[in-house]
Enzyme design. Structure first.
Site, short mmCIF file in Angstrom:
data_model
loop_
_atom_site.label_atom_id
_atom_site.label_comp_id
_atom_site.label_asym_id
_atom_site.label_seq_id
_atom_site.Cartn_x
_atom_site.Cartn_y
_atom_site.Cartn_z
N GLU A 46 9.36 -43.63 -11.47
CA GLU A 46 10.53 -44.17 -10.77
C GLU A 46 10.16 -45.19 -9.70
O GLU A 46 10.79 -46.22 -9.56
CB GLU A 46 11.30 -43.00 -10.14
CG GLU A 46 12.38 -43.40 -9.15
CD GLU A 46 13.59 -44.02 -9.83
OE1 GLU A 46 14.38 -44.65 -9.13
OE2 GLU A 46 13.71 -43.90 -11.06
N ASP A 47 9.08 -44.89 -8.95
CA ASP A 47 8.80 -45.66 -7.74
C ASP A 47 7.54 -46.52 -7.78
O ASP A 47 7.26 -47.24 -6.82
CB ASP A 47 8.66 -44.69 -6.54
CG ASP A 47 9.97 -43.99 -6.23
OD1 ASP A 47 11.03 -44.56 -6.56
OD2 ASP A 47 9.94 -42.88 -5.68
#
Length: 732
Positions: free
Chosen positions: A88-89
């Site tokens: 996600e990051d």
């Protein structure tokens, strides 16, 4: 920003703490997997910080610890929890996860990433779609949801650094879907924490008040619990039982719920704590020992027969087992006593993981497995409307259960309030579809009859019977609702197709073309939700010639209504609820403090001074709700894009009406361009009068203005609209 030396030592300490406190015993291979995941997560997140300023890696480690210790999952889940935000990051991909950690971990991380990637913006059902996509992962791997619950718990525990409006939104989501999910998966400790933290941010004053009172009465409760325990310890010791007696205070959230449901104050809630007896026993003597302890307790204290709950003979569908009794204790106080074996207590504390640890070779399907299987069936028959889907899913998360017998003596678990139709669908889909009648305890009853625990039910079927729309008004289970809706949709399609043909013919007589614009106008005029609703109502004759003629007459006069309704549309990003100033009497909305028409919601009648928010309804404009309204949590969680912040201000701060004269070329789209300018400036339209003549137009608009600077900004913006030649403020 790389880690400094102190942070490196703290990361190492937290990692060792994670490994030393796992529920399952880890092999060397397990530890290698977890270490690899940890090393990658530490490296991937090294440039990230949380809002508190701490290294971001603290969060995945904390989530992994909850997954490991509180939920009790194994090495694969611990590794997936450490990696849950990596894709996600950071620059890592799902393909990287698959290559480095294998297909299972990659699938779990993908499920968690898919959830995180969903945006919650203005679209009509994106929040519900977010929940739906998360819930659908139950079909693939329940560990996705369990890790997501752990992730949510840690976020709730560390939310102090967030702005208040985000705290309210996230807490509302937690109370709306995550706490019920934790409850249904048997994670009672986590459910309690989520509920208490949710209350802390949605109703902070009430949370603090109850928490303070619990703290003040803690010493008194501990003395009472010791006195109560001493009375029965001698008898338990005489039977040579191995046991532990502990006092368990009821959660802040559950006390708040009792206060609301019973209409009582904190001091009037009589069961603010429970006494739990946890005993050691072999599997063979487990049930016998529980009832032996029950006998000892009731020899010393008088039981309330209406408050006996036997979840050992018939466990809850969550897997929960215990005997609950309420007795008249010392000093004339009612006390709840919970009797559990060590095995039962472990399942109650850790839910899903402990349940399967103890199941071992037991072939019989448990309540939790039956629920998961039924859930998968419901998910596979999902409704197209995400909001309906989530509401259906939530139906049975918290519901109390009843036990119904088939004619052959088999038992079916159903939620309280279930009807013969729910029972029919629980037997088999075809039995539900063909259900014509029912006998309860040998007597014929209506299909809407609410069943009671212990009823024996026989379903009467007919080949010609089909599900009816009215069934949706009384069925209680998500599975039955889903199957009835799917059946009705097939019928609706036939009626809708016929209705569309009828509408085409009738509009042709009125010299109106049936196109997308006309359909949208019809849907709005008849206050419907979709074009399908429109075609169905025409098909069944609810919308006839008279109604359509009225629409045609109204259509020619609709310019002003369209203009005004368009200008009143709000910027739906707004979710922040602001504090009210004291002694103010005028309600205003949004950051620009605009005065808009509104109605009081019937569920909570707000008065000047109450903390409130606005909710944009589909057909009835803005309705205001109190912040502590029973429906506030569901509205904030499911429809944040329709929430307007609102506050009370001094009525002397009202805006002023200004008339502006416009002249220019009657270009195509001119009105829409003017509308957009006013909408961008959040200006309220009070009136309009425009005339056209051979390609030119002249007209006056009346708008509400707060000050001269705002008026200058509007005039400047209107002058830039293509086709407008003059913009003049009129002196009235």
């Amino acid at each position: 920003m790389a880690y400094n030396e102190d942070e490196k030592r703290e990361i190492t300490r937290r990692y060792r703490d994670l490994l030393s406190d796992t529920y399952e015993t880890l092999t060397e291979k397990d530890k290698e997997l977890i270490r690899s995941a940890f090393d990658l997560a530490v490296e991937a997140h090294q440039e990230q910080r949380r809002k508190t300023g701490e290294p971001y890696i603290y969060h995945p480690i904390a989530v992994a610890k909850i997954v490991s210790n509180e939920i009790g999952l194994g090495a694969i889940s611990i590794a997936a929890a450490l990696l849950h935000d990596v894709v996600e990051d950071t620059d890592y991909s799902i393909e990287d996860m698959n290559r480095l950690f294998g297909e299972t971990i990659a699938r779990i991380v993908k499920g968690l990433t898919k959830i995180s990637h969903l945006k919650k913006d203005q679209n009509v059902s994106l929040q519900a779609e977010n929940y739906r996509k998360m819930l659908l992962t139950l079909n693939d791997d329940v560990r996705v949801i369990l890790i997501k619950i752990a992730d949510r718990l840690h976020n709730m525990q560390t939310m102090d650094a967030m702005p208040p409006h985000k705290q309210v939104r996230i807490s509302s989501e937690t109370l709306f879907i995550y706490a019920p999910l934790a409850h249904r998966l048997g994670l009672y400790n986590i459910k309690t924490q989520l509920e208490d933290l949710g209350l802390k941010y949605t109703e902070p004053e009430i949370y603090s008040e109850i928490n303070n009172k619990i703290t003040q009465s803690k010493e008194e409760q501990e003395i009472y619990i010791k006195s109560f325990s001493k009375v029965i310890e001698k008898s338990l010791d005489k039977e040579k039982m191995k046991y532990e007696i502990i006092g368990r205070p009821k959660s802040i959230y559950s006390i708040r719920r009792k206060m609301l449901n019973q209409g009582v104050s904190f001091d009037e809630v009589y069961d603010k704590f429970a006494i739990r007896i946890i005993y050691k026993s072999s599997a063979k003597k487990e049930k016998f020992t529980a009832w032996k302890i029950y006998s000892i307790v009731t020899d010393h204290f008088t039981p309330n027969p209406k408050r006996l709950r036997d979840w050992i003979s018939q466990p809850k569908s969550t897997g929960y087992e215990a005997l609950h009794i309420t007795v008249m204790g010392l000093k004339g106080r009612w006390v709840e006593v919970q009797i559990r074996s060590q095995r039962m207590n472990e399942i109650a504390e850790r839910g899903y993981a402990a349940h399967f640890k103890y199941k071992q070779g037991n072939i019989k399907e448990s309540g939790l497995e039956a629920w998961l299987n039924l859930l998968k069936e419901t998910l596979e028959n999902q409704d197209n409307n995400a909001v309906d889907f989530v509401e259906q899913f939530k139906l049975n998360l918290y519901s109390k259960e009843i036990y119904i017998f088939t004619p052959n003596g088999d038992i079916k678990n159903l939620p309280k309030g279930a009807t013969p139709v729910d029972f029919a669908f629980a037997i088999h889909t075809e039995v539900g579809m063909r259900c014509r009648g029912a006998k309860v305890n040998g007597k014929i009853v209506p299909l809407s009859h609410q069943l009671q625990s212990g009823d024996q039910v026989e379903i009467i079927t007919s080949k010609n019977q089909k599900p009816k729309l009215s069934w949706l008004d009384f069925v209680a289970t998500a599975s039955a609702k889903s199957k009835i809706k799917n059946s009705l949709k097939e019928e609706e399609k036939l009626v809708a197709n016929e209705g569309k043909e009828i509408l085409l013919r009738k509009l042709r007589h009125l010299k109106i073309s049936l196109n997308e614009k006309t359909v949208n106008e019809l849907v709005s005029y008849f206050k419907l939700k979709t074009s399908l609703d429109l075609f169905i109502k025409v098909g069944i004759g609810e919308i006839d010639n008279t109604n359509l003629k009225a629409f045609a007459n109204n259509r020619s006069n609709s310019f002003y209504n369209f203009f005004k309704s368009t200008i009143r549309k709000k910027n739906t990003n707004q979710t922040q609820t602001k504090e009210k100033p004291l002694k103010y009497d005028l309600l205003v909305f949004g950051k620009d403090e605009e005065k808009l028409d509104y109605k009081n919601a019937k569920c909570c009648t707000a008065i000047p001074g109450d903390k409130v928010f606005g909710f944009i309804t589909i057909n009835e404009g803005i309705k205001i709700h109190k912040l502590d309204c029973p429906n506030a949590v569901a509205l904030q969680a499911n429809y944040s894009y329709r929430i307007l912040s609102a506050k009370w201000v001094d009525s002397s701060q009202q805006s002023h009406t200004v008339r502006i004269r416009l002249k220019g070329m009657d270009n195509k789209g001119l009105v829409n361009n003017v509308t957009n300018v006013l909408n961008e400036q959040s200006i309220d339209l009070q009136g309009i009068n425009i005339s056209r003549d051979e390609g030119f137009f002249e007209g006056v608009i009346a708008i509400e203005i707060k000050n001269k600077e705002q008026l200058k900004t509007i005039i400047k913006a209107l002058k830039k609209v293509d086709g407008i030649l003059k913009v003049i403020r009129e002196n009235v």
